[in-house]
Design an enzyme around this catalytic site. Structure first.
Site: not given
Length: 145
Positions: A70, A102, A107, A114
């Site tokens: 994004v 992955e 991050n 996720y």
């Protein structure tokens, strides 16, 4: 919000944003190879302006998220969640039963997106990602579309 297949003419736009998002960005060749290989490559647009892109490789009933991005100016508005839902719906319609990715453990923003989408960590790949000081592991995550 609209979703459309990525095309060769989108690559200049994608490659403008890729280095803004990743310290070790994909190359034009990576995207060209993905398109040529028939991977599921998508552009997400808002009012006809691209805001996100994704590359997914499907093999039989499994899919692997290879690139999910994004653009900086559009982050923090839930667009990643919308793109993930679109991908999951599309993959489910194609008979996919497992969706993998992955992510760098460092991050945290991506991991949160996720996890909120239902992905769960199922393993770790040692030294998977290049990093400024060597290599960084990857968390392997999975969800049923």
């Amino acid at each position: 919000m609209t979703f459309r297949p990525m095309r060769e003419q989108d690559l200049d736009w994608v490659l403008h944003h890729e280095p803004q998002l990743y310290p070790f960005p994909w190359t034009r060749g990576n995207f060209e190879d993905s398109l040529a290989s028939g991977y599921s490559c998508w552009i997400m647009a808002e009012a006809d302006a691209p805001v996100a892109y994704a590359v997914v490789m499907q093999v039989f009933d499994e899919a692997h998220l290879l690139n999910f991005s994004v653009v900086l100016a559009a982050q923090g508005r839930g667009l990643g969640a919308r793109l993930l839902q679109f991908l999951r719906d599309t993959l489910r319609g194609r008979g996919v039963t497992q969706f993998f990715l992955e992510v760098r453990p460092s991050n945290l923003a991506a991991r949160a997106v996720y996890e909120k989408a239902g992905f769960a960590s199922i393993g770790r790949r040692k030294g998977y990602y290049p990093a400024e000081d060597g290599r960084e592991d990857a968390l392997v995550m999975r969800v049923a579309p």
